[in-house]
Design a protein around this motif. Structure first.
Motif, PDB file in Angstrom:
ATOM      1  N   ALA A   1       0.807  -1.170   0.049  1.00 20.23           N
ATOM      2  CA  ALA A   1       0.002  -0.064  -0.022  1.00 20.23           C
ATOM      3  C   ALA A   1       0.762   1.192   0.103  1.00 20.23           C
ATOM      4  CB  ALA A   1      -0.903   0.038   1.058  1.00 20.23           C
TER       5      ALA A   1
ATOM      6  N   ALA B   1      -3.250   5.518   4.853  1.00 23.90           N
ATOM      7  CA  ALA B   1      -3.918   3.891   4.884  1.00 23.90           C
ATOM      8  C   ALA B   1      -4.881   3.687   6.049  1.00 23.90           C
ATOM      9  CB  ALA B   1      -2.359   3.020   5.244  1.00 23.90           C
TER      10      ALA B   1
ATOM     11  N   SER C   1      -8.269   4.532   4.429  1.00 24.87           N
ATOM     12  CA  SER C   1      -8.544   4.022   3.149  1.00 24.87           C
ATOM     13  C   SER C   1      -9.826   3.690   2.790  1.00 24.87           C
ATOM     14  CB  SER C   1      -7.418   2.836   2.963  1.00 24.87           C
ATOM     15  OG  SER C   1      -8.033   2.069   1.771  1.00 24.87           O
TER      16      SER C   1
ATOM     17  N   ASN D   1     -10.422   1.367   0.855  1.00 24.24           N
ATOM     18  CA  ASN D   1     -10.221  -0.293   0.776  1.00 24.24           C
ATOM     19  C   ASN D   1     -10.468  -0.835   2.431  1.00 24.24           C
ATOM     20  OD1 ASN D   1      -9.543  -2.814   0.719  1.00 24.24           O
ATOM     21  ND2 ASN D   1      -8.190  -2.419  -0.955  1.00 24.24           N
TER      22      ASN D   1
ATOM     23  N   ARG E   1      -7.461  -1.066   5.429  1.00 23.12           N
ATOM     24  CA  ARG E   1      -7.682  -0.186   6.591  1.00 23.12           C
ATOM     25  C   ARG E   1      -7.744  -1.048   7.732  1.00 23.12           C
ATOM     26  NH1 ARG E   1     -11.316   2.964  10.021  1.00 23.12           N
ATOM     27  NH2 ARG E   1     -13.141   1.715   9.479  1.00 23.12           N
TER      28      ARG E   1
END
Length: 285
Positions: free
Chosen positions: A200, A207, A210, A212, A216
């Motif tokens: 990532a 992060a 995120s 996603n 995360r």
């Protein structure tokens, strides 16, 4: 909304004061949730009065371009106008803003909506804790928060990952609340190593926010993982990562060469043991 309710905002303080005094209250009002964001409450207020949020903001003289920052800062005069037309008090309006945040807390609080509750959002709610990087579940109904954009993918996540992510989220939330530099630093190290394992890109704070859910939640789980024997966990994370991930780690910890050197030594020992075990296994077969 009736056009007669909207009065153009002039530049002088005297004109703004007169305008505030002559502002008509809305026909209907709604009570804010204790953890609700100002923007979410205004959106519900607009819906109750059969108009959109842009019209409602124009009604009190707030430029639509300032909507993003509406939950973080609000001028006193604007708060007074909102209180007047919503038939509530100024303190209640101010309570819907984020309080003064520390530098770390601000970095881990999304300025735009990232996650939502599949249940509470149907009621039009937009709550403060949904913006926190360490939020996993809705504090109102207990449902797992889902990303607003991208593929949710919640059903594909393992129960073990969710459990560890919740533990890591609690640790991160506690560290930020206490403003503990050492605990926050350790948590961010865990996130950085998790990012390397997941390839990532970006910063650890990004992060943790995120869209996603796998990235995360994996980063939150890593915070829990590094609490015990963090260097060993970091070494296990670094084994098998590609060159890009290695460069990302070096860039993240360029001021902590001794830490990386220790992690590398442990990782080399792990890889040596793995190769030895594989060699013995092949010889026996």
């Amino acid at each position: 909304m009736d056009a007669s309710l909207v009065t153009p905002c002039t530049g002088s303080a005297a004109a703004r004061k007169v305008w505030s005094l002559t502002l008509r209250p809305l026909p209907k009002t709604v009570s804010p949730h204790p953890d609700e964001l100002l923007s979410g409450w205004l959106a519900r207020l607009a819906a109750a009065n059969y108009c959109n949020l842009v019209d409602l903001l124009a009604h009190v003289g707030i430029d639509r371009r300032h909507t993003i920052m509406l939950d973080f800062a609000l001028e006193t005069e604007a708060a007074e106008r909102i209180a007047a037309f919503a038939r509530t008090d100024v303190d209640r309006v101010q309570s819907l803003l984020f309080p003064l945040l520390t530098q770390t807390e601000a970095a881990l609080t999304a300025q735009v909506p990232l996650h939502t509750c599949p249940n509470c959002s149907r009621q039009g709610l937009a709550l403060k804790h949904w913006r926190r990087a360490w939020a996993v579940d809705c504090q109102v109904c207990g449902a797992l928060l889902t990303p607003i954009l991208g593929k949710p993918g919640i059903g594909l996540l393992s129960d073990q990952l969710l459990h560890r992510a919740r533990v890591g989220a609690a640790l991160l939330g506690s560290a930020v609340t206490l403003n503990s530099v050492s605990q926050i630093r350790r948590a961010m190290r865990g996130v950085a190593f998790a990012m390397a394992l997941k390839n990532a890109r970006g910063t650890p704070t990004a992060a943790l926010q995120s869209y996603n859910p796998e990235v995360r939640l994996f980063c939150l789980a890593a915070i829990a993982a590094v609490q015990k024997r963090p260097l060993l966990k970091a070494a296990l994370f670094t084994t098998g990562i590609d060159d890009f991930a290695r460069v990302a780690l070096l860039r993240t910890y360029h001021r902590e060469a001794r830490l990386l050197a220790t992690v590398d030594r442990i990782a080399c020992r792990i890889q040596h043991r793995v190769r030895t075990l594989r060699s013995r296994s092949s010889e026996q077969s």
